[in-house]
Design an enzyme around this catalytic site. Structure first.
Site, mmCIF file in Angstrom:
data_model
loop_
_atom_site.group_PDB
_atom_site.id
_atom_site.type_symbol
_atom_site.label_atom_id
_atom_site.label_comp_id
_atom_site.label_asym_id
_atom_site.label_seq_id
_atom_site.Cartn_x
_atom_site.Cartn_y
_atom_site.Cartn_z
ATOM 1 N N LYS A 14 31.481 30.043 39.684
ATOM 2 C CA LYS A 14 29.581 29.588 39.078
ATOM 3 C C LYS A 14 28.672 31.193 38.080
ATOM 4 O O LYS A 14 27.994 31.306 38.237
ATOM 5 C CB LYS A 14 28.088 29.886 40.629
ATOM 6 N N ARG A 74 45.412 40.056 41.024
ATOM 7 C CA ARG A 74 46.370 39.562 39.933
ATOM 8 C C ARG A 74 44.911 39.663 39.465
ATOM 9 O O ARG A 74 44.732 38.298 38.991
ATOM 10 C CB ARG A 74 47.418 38.931 40.475
ATOM 11 N N ARG A 87 56.121 34.611 44.588
ATOM 12 C CA ARG A 87 56.590 35.374 45.473
ATOM 13 C C ARG A 87 55.375 36.806 45.833
ATOM 14 O O ARG A 87 55.396 36.641 46.804
ATOM 15 C CB ARG A 87 57.714 35.931 44.766
ATOM 16 N N THR A 88 55.052 36.970 44.693
ATOM 17 C CA THR A 88 53.719 38.379 44.270
ATOM 18 C C THR A 88 52.688 37.738 45.912
ATOM 19 O O THR A 88 52.659 38.656 46.957
ATOM 20 C CB THR A 88 53.668 38.464 43.172
ATOM 21 N N HIS A 143 53.049 45.686 36.723
ATOM 22 C CA HIS A 143 53.003 44.841 37.417
ATOM 23 C C HIS A 143 54.495 45.438 38.531
ATOM 24 O O HIS A 143 55.066 45.160 38.893
ATOM 25 C CB HIS A 143 54.354 43.582 37.374
HETATM 26 C C1 NCD Z 1 56.441 37.649 36.929
HETATM 27 C C2 NCD Z 1 55.064 38.367 36.795
HETATM 28 O O1 NCD Z 1 54.076 36.954 37.015
HETATM 29 O O2 NCD Z 1 55.124 38.777 36.174
HETATM 30 N N1 NCD Z 1 56.848 36.763 38.590
HETATM 31 C C3 NCD Z 1 56.480 37.678 39.079
HETATM 32 O O3 NCD Z 1 55.221 38.417 40.162
HETATM 33 N N2 NCD Z 1 57.615 37.974 40.541
HETATM 34 C C4 NCD Z 1 57.364 37.251 35.973
HETATM 35 C C5 NCD Z 1 57.327 35.661 35.423
HETATM 36 O O4 NCD Z 1 56.190 35.836 36.141
HETATM 37 O O5 NCD Z 1 58.305 35.761 34.760
#
Ligand code: NCD
Length: 307
Positions: free
Chosen positions: A83, A104, A54-55, A132
């Site tokens: 590398k 991320r 999703r993100t 997040h």
């Molecule tokens: C979350 C995350 O990555 O922290 N997912 C997300 O971004 N929707 C929650 C999770 O991974 O459990």
């Protein structure tokens, strides 16, 4: 006001800025055609050193729906990281190409570290078990749509409160609204970190209680935020296996809930919510995923100074 700002922590947005982003997202939902070209010529880089559905895809969909373009990687082993390139050098390079970076990383604080190096804004799309902030934006629009207001809500947060970064960002943000109370539901091994209790809940005199059984508190809740046990943060497989199915929300457990309870989950779910409640009017988690894209569209417009 937000132009060129890094979004590293959920506290980087003021209440006023959050309101502006929500209003903008709601307007985008109403008339998407008005926004379809606003980011023409702009480039978003998505640098994902950890898995995501999703993100990453909602960031990319957001930029594409604004008429912008996207570069990046979803698996750092296909980049020069393999590398031996440092994170700092990757960021220096990408900031020569793109206008904004969503990143991320498994290390807590990595986005903050690179924000000092980058020439373009950095958006934290999840750093280890820490924060997040853009998931919180998706959560906020969902709560607003479900309940109309952020004030005087009793919010149950259930599951992995220790490693769940979405929970940490959500609590930090919701603690700024009047009359919000939390019910923290977790096994003892996965309780909320003490820094959140001391520096957020106690400091702001927020009412909260910690319980182990979801059934005991179900009838009191306005919002129930379910989370997955964060397997990737465990040191030992046996502990994960023992704790992974601590909570499974099903029809039976929902029986005692308020009729206007809103159930949220950042997703992915593993076992925490039975599929037989997906069509219940209290289930908001797939709408929440969609709202995440609109909130990211609004955030990109603000950070790039387009709106
Ligand atoms: C979350 C995350 O990555 O922290 N997912 C997300 O971004 N929707 C929650 C999770 O991974 O459990």
């Amino acid at each position: 006001m937000l132009k060129r700002k890094n979004i590293l922590d959920s506290q980087d947005l003021s209440i006023e800025e959050i309101e502006e982003i929500i209003s903008l997202a709601q307007d985008i939902i109403k008339q998407p055609q008005e926004y379809a070209d606003l980011c023409k010529g702009k480039l978003l880089a998505t640098l994902f050193y950890e898995p995501s559905t999703r993100t990453r895809l909602s960031f990319e969909a957001a930029m594409l729906r604004l008429g912008g373009q996207v570069i990046g990687f979803s698996d750092s082993s296909s980049s020069s990281v393999k590398k031996g390139e440092s994170l700092a050098d990757t960021i220096q390079t990408v900031s020569c190409y793109a206008d904004i970076i969503a990143m991320r990383h498994p290390n807590e604080g990595a986005p903050k570290y690179v924000a000092n190096i980058s020439k373009i804004p950095i958006i934290n799309a999840g750093d280890g078990g820490h924060q997040h902030p853009t998931q919180t934006l998706a959560d906020l629009l969902t709560i607003r749509e479900a309940r109309g207001s952020f004030e005087k809500l009793k919010i149950g947060v259930c599951g992995d409160l220790k490693f769940g970064r979405t929970v940490h960002s959500l609590i930090k943000t919701m603690s700024r609204y009047e009359g919000v109370e939390f019910v923290l539901i977790s096994p003892k091994e996965l309780k909320i970190p003490s820094y959140i209790k001391e520096q957020v809940l106690d400091k702001n005199e927020i009412k909260y209680m910690e319980v182990e059984k979801l059934e005991d508190v179900m009838e009191e809740l306005d919002i129930l935020y379910m989370t997955r046990v964060q397997k990737e943060r465990f040191f030992n497989e046996a502990d994960y296996v023992r704790l992974k199915d601590s909570y499974i929300l099903d029809r039976n457990k929902l029986e005692k809930s308020k009729s206007n309870l809103a159930i949220l989950h950042p997703l992915p779910r593993v076992n925490e919510i039975s599929e037989d409640i997906d069509n219940d009017s209290r289930a908001w988690y797939f709408k929440q995923a969609k709202f995440g894209m609109y909130m990211r569209m609004a955030l990109i417009l603000k950070v790039l100074g387009v709106k």
